[in-house]
Design a protein around this motif. Structure first.
Motif, PDB file in Angstrom:
ATOM      1  N   ASN A 162       0.821  -1.205   0.000  1.00 43.34           N
ATOM      2  CA  ASN A 162       0.000   0.000   0.000  1.00 43.34           C
ATOM      3  C   ASN A 162       0.858   1.258   0.000  1.00 43.34           C
ATOM      4  OD1 ASN A 162      -2.131   1.801   0.229  1.00 43.34           O
ATOM      5  ND2 ASN A 162      -2.434   1.454   2.415  1.00 43.34           N
ATOM      6  N   GLY A 163       0.553   2.176  -0.919  1.00 44.09           N
ATOM      7  CA  GLY A 163       1.266   3.444  -0.995  1.00 44.09           C
ATOM      8  C   GLY A 163       2.497   3.400  -1.874  1.00 44.09           C
ATOM      9  N   TYR A 164       2.922   2.220  -2.273  1.00 44.02           N
ATOM     10  CA  TYR A 164       4.079   2.077  -3.155  1.00 44.02           C
ATOM     11  C   TYR A 164       3.577   1.800  -4.579  1.00 44.02           C
ATOM     12  CZ  TYR A 164       6.655   1.368   1.252  1.00 44.02           C
ATOM     13  OH  TYR A 164       7.195   1.508   2.503  1.00 44.02           O
ATOM     14  N   ASN A 165       4.440   1.289  -5.410  1.00 43.55           N
ATOM     15  CA  ASN A 165       4.071   0.672  -6.687  1.00 43.55           C
ATOM     16  C   ASN A 165       5.187  -0.294  -7.029  1.00 43.55           C
ATOM     17  OD1 ASN A 165       6.083   2.087  -8.529  1.00 43.55           O
ATOM     18  ND2 ASN A 165       4.962   3.867  -7.771  1.00 43.55           N
ATOM     19  N   GLY A 166       4.994  -1.083  -8.065  1.00 44.18           N
ATOM     20  CA  GLY A 166       5.937  -2.161  -8.318  1.00 44.18           C
ATOM     21  C   GLY A 166       7.371  -1.719  -8.492  1.00 44.18           C
ATOM     22  N   LEU A 167       7.603  -0.599  -9.183  1.00 44.37           N
ATOM     23  CA  LEU A 167       8.967  -0.189  -9.475  1.00 44.37           C
ATOM     24  C   LEU A 167       9.697   0.385  -8.263  1.00 44.37           C
ATOM     25  CD1 LEU A 167       8.714   1.279 -13.081  1.00 44.37           C
ATOM     26  CD2 LEU A 167       9.546  -0.957 -12.345  1.00 44.37           C
ATOM     27  N   VAL A 168       8.972   0.663  -7.197  1.00 39.60           N
ATOM     28  CA  VAL A 168       9.643   1.049  -5.950  1.00 39.60           C
ATOM     29  C   VAL A 168      10.580  -0.069  -5.506  1.00 39.60           C
ATOM     30  CG1 VAL A 168       9.264   1.497  -3.483  1.00 39.60           C
ATOM     31  CG2 VAL A 168       7.867   2.657  -5.194  1.00 39.60           C
ATOM     32  N   TYR A 169      10.259  -1.303  -5.891  1.00 45.37           N
ATOM     33  CA  TYR A 169      11.047  -2.473  -5.519  1.00 45.37           C
ATOM     34  C   TYR A 169      12.083  -2.827  -6.584  1.00 45.37           C
ATOM     35  CZ  TYR A 169       6.993  -3.062  -2.437  1.00 45.37           C
ATOM     36  OH  TYR A 169       5.987  -2.862  -1.520  1.00 45.37           O
ATOM     37  N   ILE A 222       4.670  -6.738 -13.542  1.00 43.80           N
ATOM     38  CA  ILE A 222       4.446  -5.865 -12.395  1.00 43.80           C
ATOM     39  C   ILE A 222       3.065  -5.239 -12.519  1.00 43.80           C
ATOM     40  CG2 ILE A 222       5.263  -3.810 -11.188  1.00 43.80           C
ATOM     41  CD1 ILE A 222       8.066  -4.430 -12.370  1.00 43.80           C
ATOM     42  N   SER A 223       2.226  -5.464 -11.519  1.00 38.57           N
ATOM     43  CA  SER A 223       0.835  -5.026 -11.569  1.00 38.57           C
ATOM     44  C   SER A 223       0.581  -3.966 -10.497  1.00 38.57           C
ATOM     45  CB  SER A 223      -0.090  -6.230 -11.347  1.00 38.57           C
ATOM     46  OG  SER A 223      -1.431  -5.896 -11.576  1.00 38.57           O
ATOM     47  N   ASP A 224       0.256  -2.748 -10.923  1.00 34.61           N
ATOM     48  CA  ASP A 224      -0.021  -1.650  -9.992  1.00 34.61           C
ATOM     49  C   ASP A 224      -1.525  -1.479  -9.821  1.00 34.61           C
ATOM     50  OD1 ASP A 224       2.678  -1.171  -9.681  1.00 34.61           O
ATOM     51  OD2 ASP A 224       2.735   0.470 -11.134  1.00 34.61           O
ATOM     52  N   ILE A 225      -1.983  -1.497  -8.578  1.00 39.77           N
ATOM     53  CA  ILE A 225      -3.419  -1.416  -8.317  1.00 39.77           C
ATOM     54  C   ILE A 225      -3.928   0.020  -8.416  1.00 39.77           C
ATOM     55  CG2 ILE A 225      -3.231  -3.405  -6.763  1.00 39.77           C
ATOM     56  CD1 ILE A 225      -4.006  -1.226  -4.505  1.00 39.77           C
ATOM     57  N   GLN A 226      -5.201   0.175  -8.279  1.00 43.64           N
ATOM     58  CA  GLN A 226      -5.912   1.459  -8.315  1.00 43.64           C
ATOM     59  C   GLN A 226      -5.163   2.557  -7.561  1.00 43.64           C
ATOM     60  OE1 GLN A 226      -9.620   1.197  -6.244  1.00 43.64           O
ATOM     61  NE2 GLN A 226     -10.237   3.299  -6.650  1.00 43.64           N
ATOM     62  N   LYS A 239       2.577   9.944  -6.053  1.00 39.64           N
ATOM     63  CA  LYS A 239       1.636   9.491  -7.082  1.00 39.64           C
ATOM     64  C   LYS A 239       0.356   8.965  -6.454  1.00 39.64           C
ATOM     65  CE  LYS A 239       4.897   8.199 -10.743  1.00 39.64           C
ATOM     66  NZ  LYS A 239       5.453   7.080 -11.550  1.00 39.64           N
ATOM     67  N   CYS A 240       0.488   8.205  -5.365  1.00 39.44           N
ATOM     68  CA  CYS A 240      -0.682   7.636  -4.714  1.00 39.44           C
ATOM     69  C   CYS A 240      -1.332   8.689  -3.818  1.00 39.44           C
ATOM     70  CB  CYS A 240      -0.295   6.415  -3.886  1.00 39.44           C
ATOM     71  SG  CYS A 240      -1.680   5.648  -3.015  1.00 39.44           S
TER      72      CYS A 240
END
Length: 301
Positions: free
Chosen positions: A43-50, A65-69, A215-216
Motif C-alpha cells: 500500500n502506498g508504493y508501486n511495483g517499481l519502488v522495488y 508488475i501489476s499496480d493497483i488502483q 503518485k498515490c
C-alpha cells in the motif's frame, strides 16, 4: 512518464481498463522462454519502488508488475474498491496477460498488501501460479479483524493510526533531491539501501510543474488502511499453491504471529525469518534476491 520509465528499466508499459471502470497499468519484461514472476506491491508504493529487488530477479525470470488502483500510473478514480474486489481485479488483469508466457511456469509474489492480493488469487484459483513467495504479507490476526469489523460498524476504524498517519504525512517537495534528503533514514525508510530509497523517489513521486508529489493520493492510501480483507482466514485455509513466506524479525508483532499460525495449519506453506523490518527487501535487496531464488528453485521444472 511511462515511456521514460520503460526506457529506464528496459520493461514494457501496459495498461488495461478494468471491469470496475478504472484503468490500471504496470510493466512487464519482453516475454521469453523463462518463467515469469507476477508481482503486486504494498500500500502506498508501486511495483517499481522495488526495482533493486526486481531488477536482480529479472536476471533470472521475466517480470509482470501489476499496480493497483491509484498506485503508479494506475487511475485512482474515486474511492478504493476494497481489498477483496482489488484481488479480483489483479486476477482479471493477469488472466488477460498470462498468455504471453504460454509454456513457462508462473510464479506469484507480493509484499505486504500485495502478499494478501496474491494469497486471495491463489485461494480462488490454485493453478494460477506454480508456486509463490510472499514478502511480509500483512496478515491481520482474528482478534484484529474482529476489532476492525466492530470499529467499522461504529465508524471508528476509519480513523485508525495507520490511516491518520497517512493523511498527515508530507506529500509535496520542491524537487527529488529534497525529497530524498527529507525521507532518508526516517520512519518506514529507516535502514533502506540508498538504491531502494532512490527507486521510491524516482517511481513513487511525480512532477507537478510546481515541484513533485506522491503518485498515490494520501486519501486513497488511507482508505486502504481503513479497510480489511473479508474472510481472510477462511481464504488462507484454501491456499493450495506451494507458498514460501519470508518475514522480517522486527516486523509487526501480528504479522509474525499470523504467519506462524498460517504455517501451522496449512501444509502448503513454509516460512523463513530474516533480519530487518516490514520492508526488509528494501533494506537488503541482494540478500532477499538470493532467498527468493532459492525458494523458487525448490520447484523442479
Amino acid at each position: 512518464m511511462s515511456e521514460s520509465t520503460a526506457s529506464q528499466t528496459g520493461l514494457r508499459y501496459w495498461e488495461k481498463q478494468t471491469s470496475a471502470g478504472h484503468r490500471v497499468s504496470g510493466y512487464h519484461s519482453e516475454p521469453s522462454d523463462r518463467p515469469v514472476i507476477h508481482f503486486v506491491h504494498g500500500n502506498g508504493y508501486n511495483g517499481l519502488v522495488y526495482w533493486p529487488l526486481l531488477r536482480r530477479l529479472g536476471e533470472h525470470y521475466d517480470l509482470f508488475i501489476s499496480d493497483i488502483q491509484g498506485h503508479g500510473e494506475s487511475e485512482a478514480n474515486g474511492h478504493f474498491k476494497g481489498w477483496n474486489q482489488t484481488s479480483l481485479l489483479c486476477e482479471e488483469v493477469w488472466r488477460d496477460y498470462r498468455h504471453l508466457w504460454p509454456d513457462q511456469p508462473h510464479y506469484g509474489m507480493g509484499h505486504s498488501f500485495g502478499g494478501i492480493m496474491t494469497a486471495f488469487m491463489m485461494a480462488r484459483a490454485p493453478s494460477l501460479f506454480t508456486r509463490s513467495v510472499l514478502l511480509d504479507p500483512i496478515i491481520f490476526s482474528k482478534r484484529m479483524l474482529l476489532m476492525m469489523k466492530v470499529g467499522t460498524f461504529l465508524g471508528l476504524w476509519q480513523r485508525n493510526s495507520f490511516a491518520q498517519k497517512t493523511r498527515q504525512r508530507r506529500s509535496h517537495w520542491l524537487d527529488r533531491e529534497t525529497a530524498y534528503q527529507s525521507l532518508e533514514g526516517r520512519g518506514m525508510f529507516k535502514g533502506w539501501e540508498p538504491e531502494a530509497l532512490q527507486s521510491y523517489v524516482d517511481f513513487a513521486l511525480k512532477d507537478t510543474g510546481e515541484g513533485i508529489e506522491l503518485k498515490c493520493p494520501a486519501e486513497l492510501e488511507a482508505e486502504i488502511f481503513s479497510g480489511f480483507p473479508r474472510g481472510l482466514w477462511r481464504t488462507l485455509k484454501k491456499v493450495r499453491t506451494p507458498t514460501h513466506v519470508i518475514y522480517g524479525e522486527s516486523t509487526y508483532d501480528f504479522v509474525r504471529d499470523s504467519v506462524a499460525r498460517w504455517d501451522g495449519f496449512n501444509e502448503w506453506i513454509s516460512t523463513e525469518r530474516v533480519s530487518g523490518g516490514h520492508c526488509f527487501m528494501q533494506q537488503q535487496p541482494e540478500d532477499t534476491t538470493k532467498r527468493v531464488l532459492k525458494a523458487l528453485g525448490q520447484h523442479k521444472v
